[in-house]
Design an enzyme around this catalytic site. Structure first.
Site, PDB file in Angstrom:
ATOM      1  N   HIS A   1     -30.860  -5.144 -17.538  1.00  0.00           N
ATOM      2  CA  HIS A   1     -31.151  -6.568 -17.666  1.00  0.00           C
ATOM      3  C   HIS A   1     -32.656  -6.729 -17.857  1.00  0.00           C
ATOM      4  O   HIS A   1     -33.444  -5.858 -17.478  1.00  0.00           O
ATOM      5  CB  HIS A   1     -30.711  -7.317 -16.411  1.00  0.00           C
TER       6      HIS A   1
ATOM      7  N   GLU B   1     -34.940  -8.348 -16.321  1.00  0.00           N
ATOM      8  CA  GLU B   1     -35.742  -8.216 -15.110  1.00  0.00           C
ATOM      9  C   GLU B   1     -35.904  -6.749 -14.706  1.00  0.00           C
ATOM     10  O   GLU B   1     -37.009  -6.315 -14.347  1.00  0.00           O
ATOM     11  CB  GLU B   1     -35.088  -8.967 -13.930  1.00  0.00           C
TER      12      GLU B   1
ATOM     13  N   CYS C   1     -29.394 -12.531 -11.815  1.00  0.00           N
ATOM     14  CA  CYS C   1     -28.090 -12.232 -11.231  1.00  0.00           C
ATOM     15  C   CYS C   1     -28.302 -11.558  -9.873  1.00  0.00           C
ATOM     16  O   CYS C   1     -29.423 -11.205  -9.494  1.00  0.00           O
ATOM     17  CB  CYS C   1     -27.275 -11.330 -12.159  1.00  0.00           C
TER      18      CYS C   1
ATOM     19  N   CYS D   1     -30.176  -8.192 -10.064  1.00  0.00           N
ATOM     20  CA  CYS D   1     -31.606  -8.339 -10.340  1.00  0.00           C
ATOM     21  C   CYS D   1     -32.345  -8.892  -9.133  1.00  0.00           C
ATOM     22  O   CYS D   1     -33.464  -8.471  -8.842  1.00  0.00           O
ATOM     23  CB  CYS D   1     -31.820  -9.201 -11.575  1.00  0.00           C
TER      24      CYS D   1
END
Length: 150
Positions: free
Chosen positions: A54, A56, A84, A87
């Protein structure tokens, strides 16, 4: 220009890179306390065959390598979509000082940003949260991506 807006615009450029690779358009930028950009990231789990890739996480990994430390105290994460649960865990463990996000996402974030700001839960590390920076622009890019998928 407001500092949060300035960095969120950089995160939006990263989100557009994700879209170029047909990935969910989420972008992130991580800065230090002085405002120096440490790392940038965009969603890339499909192209990298990595479910943890992701935006991040990509930015956190890059910054940790740069600083040769998995702890990133004092850093600020700008991300176009509310992180999420996975993360948030990485952000928490990296000791990021603050997260600034654009579009809200209650389904996958599991309301973690609300936990951090409510004061109801006590963690050994506090993460400051700013919500809704360029929320409309961040939402539009996501909406357009999913409309094209349908």
């Amino acid at each position: 220009m407001d500092q949060d807006v300035f960095y969120m615009k950089i995160a939006l450029k990263q989100a557009k890179k994700a879209m170029e690779f047909d990935e969910v358009p989420v972008g992130a930028v991580l800065v230090n306390e002085s405002g120096e950009i440490l790392a940038r990231g965009f969603n890339q789990p499909v192209r990298s065959c990595d479910p943890t890739a992701h935006a991040e996480i990509v930015a956190l990994r890059e910054a940790a390598l740069l600083l040769k430390n998995y702890r990133l105290p004092g850093s600020i994460m700008y991300v176009t979509l509310e992180p999420c649960l996975m993360c948030w865990g990485a952000i928490f463990h990296a000791r990021v000082k603050k997260v600034v996000f654009g579009a809200s996402e209650k389904k996958y974030s599991a309301g973690v940003s609300d936990l951090f700001t409510s004061g109801e839960v006590s963690f050994n590390h506090k993460v400051e949260v700013t919500k809704g920076v360029l929320a409309e622009e961040c939402s539009i890019i996501l909406r357009h991506f999913f409309e094209k998928k349908r």
